[in-house]
Design a protein around this motif. Structure first.
Motif, mmCIF file in Angstrom:
data_model
loop_
_atom_site.group_PDB
_atom_site.id
_atom_site.type_symbol
_atom_site.label_atom_id
_atom_site.label_comp_id
_atom_site.label_asym_id
_atom_site.label_seq_id
_atom_site.Cartn_x
_atom_site.Cartn_y
_atom_site.Cartn_z
ATOM 1 N N GLN A 1 11.217 -11.053 -9.251
ATOM 2 C CA GLN A 1 10.492 -9.969 -9.942
ATOM 3 C C GLN A 1 9.874 -10.453 -11.229
ATOM 4 O OE1 GLN A 1 13.202 -6.638 -9.892
ATOM 5 N NE2 GLN A 1 12.036 -5.775 -11.775
ATOM 6 N N VAL A 2 8.693 -10.059 -11.629
ATOM 7 C CA VAL A 2 8.092 -10.316 -12.627
ATOM 8 C C VAL A 2 8.577 -9.950 -13.926
ATOM 9 C CG1 VAL A 2 5.682 -10.284 -13.833
ATOM 10 C CG2 VAL A 2 5.934 -10.420 -11.524
ATOM 11 N N GLN A 3 9.007 -10.707 -14.944
ATOM 12 C CA GLN A 3 9.478 -10.362 -16.190
ATOM 13 C C GLN A 3 8.399 -10.516 -17.405
ATOM 14 O OE1 GLN A 3 13.194 -11.946 -16.596
ATOM 15 N NE2 GLN A 3 14.248 -10.258 -15.746
ATOM 16 N N LEU A 4 8.394 -9.924 -18.081
ATOM 17 C CA LEU A 4 7.225 -9.852 -19.170
ATOM 18 C C LEU A 4 7.856 -10.022 -20.474
ATOM 19 C CD1 LEU A 4 4.522 -7.372 -18.080
ATOM 20 C CD2 LEU A 4 4.641 -9.813 -17.528
ATOM 21 N N VAL A 5 7.440 -10.904 -21.275
ATOM 22 C CA VAL A 5 8.232 -11.158 -22.638
ATOM 23 C C VAL A 5 6.926 -11.219 -23.792
ATOM 24 C CG1 VAL A 5 9.699 -12.802 -24.196
ATOM 25 C CG2 VAL A 5 10.052 -12.538 -21.670
ATOM 26 N N GLU A 6 7.102 -10.433 -24.579
ATOM 27 C CA GLU A 6 6.143 -10.724 -25.776
ATOM 28 C C GLU A 6 6.691 -11.141 -27.051
ATOM 29 O OE1 GLU A 6 5.644 -6.089 -24.284
ATOM 30 O OE2 GLU A 6 7.148 -7.304 -24.852
ATOM 31 N N SER A 30 2.261 -13.211 -5.491
ATOM 32 C CA SER A 30 1.170 -12.890 -5.898
ATOM 33 C C SER A 30 1.118 -12.682 -7.229
ATOM 34 C CB SER A 30 0.636 -11.471 -5.318
ATOM 35 O OG SER A 30 1.779 -10.389 -5.670
ATOM 36 N N SER A 31 -0.114 -12.953 -8.028
ATOM 37 C CA SER A 31 0.018 -12.770 -9.354
ATOM 38 C C SER A 31 -0.713 -11.424 -9.690
ATOM 39 C CB SER A 31 -1.031 -13.586 -10.048
ATOM 40 O OG SER A 31 -0.746 -15.293 -9.761
ATOM 41 N N PRO A 32 -0.223 -10.981 -10.919
ATOM 42 C CA PRO A 32 -1.109 -9.710 -11.193
ATOM 43 C C PRO A 32 -2.339 -9.436 -11.223
ATOM 44 C CG PRO A 32 0.640 -10.223 -13.044
ATOM 45 C CD PRO A 32 0.353 -11.506 -11.892
ATOM 46 N N LEU A 33 -2.933 -8.351 -10.909
ATOM 47 C CA LEU A 33 -4.180 -7.966 -10.407
ATOM 48 C C LEU A 33 -4.702 -7.660 -11.846
ATOM 49 C CD1 LEU A 33 -3.614 -5.906 -7.207
ATOM 50 C CD2 LEU A 33 -4.576 -8.485 -7.313
ATOM 51 N N CYS A 34 -4.088 -7.087 -12.728
ATOM 52 C CA CYS A 34 -4.592 -6.703 -13.868
ATOM 53 C C CYS A 34 -3.555 -6.813 -15.015
ATOM 54 C CB CYS A 34 -5.505 -5.315 -14.116
ATOM 55 S SG CYS A 34 -5.872 -4.665 -15.647
ATOM 56 N N ASP A 53 -8.771 -8.337 -15.932
ATOM 57 C CA ASP A 53 -8.442 -8.361 -14.552
ATOM 58 C C ASP A 53 -8.296 -10.075 -14.117
ATOM 59 O OD1 ASP A 53 -11.748 -7.618 -13.305
ATOM 60 O OD2 ASP A 53 -10.952 -9.391 -14.373
ATOM 61 N N SER A 54 -8.023 -10.279 -13.194
ATOM 62 C CA SER A 54 -7.835 -11.526 -12.412
ATOM 63 C C SER A 54 -9.101 -12.366 -12.614
ATOM 64 C CB SER A 54 -7.440 -11.601 -11.111
ATOM 65 O OG SER A 54 -8.406 -10.774 -10.045
ATOM 66 N N ARG A 55 -10.240 -11.875 -12.728
ATOM 67 C CA ARG A 55 -11.436 -12.528 -13.011
ATOM 68 C C ARG A 55 -11.774 -12.704 -14.305
ATOM 69 N NH1 ARG A 55 -12.239 -8.603 -9.254
ATOM 70 N NH2 ARG A 55 -12.623 -9.080 -7.120
ATOM 71 N N GLY A 56 -11.072 -12.193 -15.236
ATOM 72 C CA GLY A 56 -11.203 -12.544 -16.517
ATOM 73 C C GLY A 56 -12.121 -11.437 -17.432
ATOM 74 N N ALA A 98 2.002 -5.332 -16.500
ATOM 75 C CA ALA A 98 1.284 -6.118 -15.312
ATOM 76 C C ALA A 98 1.122 -5.160 -14.208
ATOM 77 C CB ALA A 98 2.267 -7.120 -14.940
ATOM 78 N N ASN A 99 -0.190 -5.127 -13.655
ATOM 79 C CA ASN A 99 -0.346 -4.348 -12.415
ATOM 80 C C ASN A 99 -0.529 -5.184 -11.218
ATOM 81 O OD1 ASN A 99 -1.576 -2.951 -10.428
ATOM 82 N ND2 ASN A 99 -3.833 -2.825 -11.417
ATOM 83 N N MET A 100 0.525 -5.110 -10.506
ATOM 84 C CA MET A 100 0.747 -5.922 -9.382
ATOM 85 C C MET A 100 0.071 -5.223 -8.064
ATOM 86 S SD MET A 100 2.273 -8.146 -10.885
ATOM 87 C CE MET A 100 3.067 -9.302 -9.405
ATOM 88 N N VAL A 101 -0.421 -4.170 -7.951
ATOM 89 C CA VAL A 101 -0.763 -3.083 -6.948
ATOM 90 C C VAL A 101 -2.140 -2.901 -6.672
ATOM 91 C CG1 VAL A 101 -0.068 -1.041 -5.776
ATOM 92 C CG2 VAL A 101 1.499 -2.221 -6.621
ATOM 93 N N TYR A 102 -2.658 -2.122 -7.722
ATOM 94 C CA TYR A 102 -4.108 -1.771 -7.563
ATOM 95 C C TYR A 102 -5.037 -2.776 -7.857
ATOM 96 C CZ TYR A 102 -1.297 2.213 -8.030
ATOM 97 O OH TYR A 102 -0.386 3.510 -7.641
ATOM 98 N N ASP A 103 -6.200 -2.960 -7.297
ATOM 99 C CA ASP A 103 -7.058 -3.987 -7.623
ATOM 100 C C ASP A 103 -8.123 -3.815 -8.542
ATOM 101 O OD1 ASP A 103 -9.206 -3.580 -4.612
ATOM 102 O OD2 ASP A 103 -8.457 -2.083 -5.858
ATOM 103 N N TYR A 104 -7.841 -2.932 -9.495
ATOM 104 C CA TYR A 104 -8.684 -2.512 -10.450
ATOM 105 C C TYR A 104 -7.950 -2.454 -11.751
ATOM 106 C CZ TYR A 104 -7.036 2.037 -9.399
ATOM 107 O OH TYR A 104 -6.260 3.078 -9.256
ATOM 108 N N CYS A 105 -8.460 -2.347 -12.960
ATOM 109 C CA CYS A 105 -7.905 -2.423 -14.233
ATOM 110 C C CYS A 105 -7.958 -0.903 -14.743
ATOM 111 C CB CYS A 105 -8.292 -3.125 -15.411
ATOM 112 S SG CYS A 105 -7.941 -4.854 -15.314
#
Length: 125
Positions: A1-6, A30-34, A53-56, A98-105
């Motif tokens: 499970q993805v964990q985020l630390v700021e 998979s990496s986050p899509l956004c 997004d994943s393309r920068g 992190a958005n792991m599901v939708y392929d858009y921001c």
């Protein structure tokens, strides 16, 4: 499970700069899509600030355009938010998401499934 630390929050005077970091751990298939940054000031709703997004490709809230820059280092699984010319109205708790599901921001917090714990940014005038 993805964990985020700021990290990287703090107190600065108006006109100052801070750089927030968001390190992601626990990627499986998979990496986050956004990746996005949100903020929430006391008594206010959570507000989208920027996303990449994943393309920068990056997007920004109008009030931070030209002052904030979102970037990512895929090798380090880290997203940054460089904040310059800070104003008192930027004061808030800042969250990485992190958005792991939708392929858009999206600007909606509902489109992000993983959240960090937040880091406080305080700008004094």
């Amino acid at each position: 499970q993805v964990q985020l630390v700021e990290s990287g929050g703090g107190s600065v005077q108006s006109g100052g700069s801070l750089r927030l970091s968001c390190a992601a751990f626990g990627y499986s298939y998979s990496s986050p899509l956004c990746m996005g940054w949100f903020r929430q000031a006391p008594g206010k709703e959570r507000e989208w600030v920027a996303s990449i997004d994943s393309r920068g490709r990056a997007s920004y809230l109008d009030s931070v355009k030209g002052r904030f820059t979102i970037s990512q280092d895929n090798a380090k699984n880290t997203v940054y938010l460089q904040m310059n010319s800070l104003k008192a109205e930027d004061t808030a708790m800042y969250y990485c998401a992190a958005n792991m599901v939708y392929d858009y921001c999206s600007m909606s917090y509902l489109s992000y499934q993983r959240w960090g714990q937040g880091t406080q940014v305080t700008v004094s005038s």
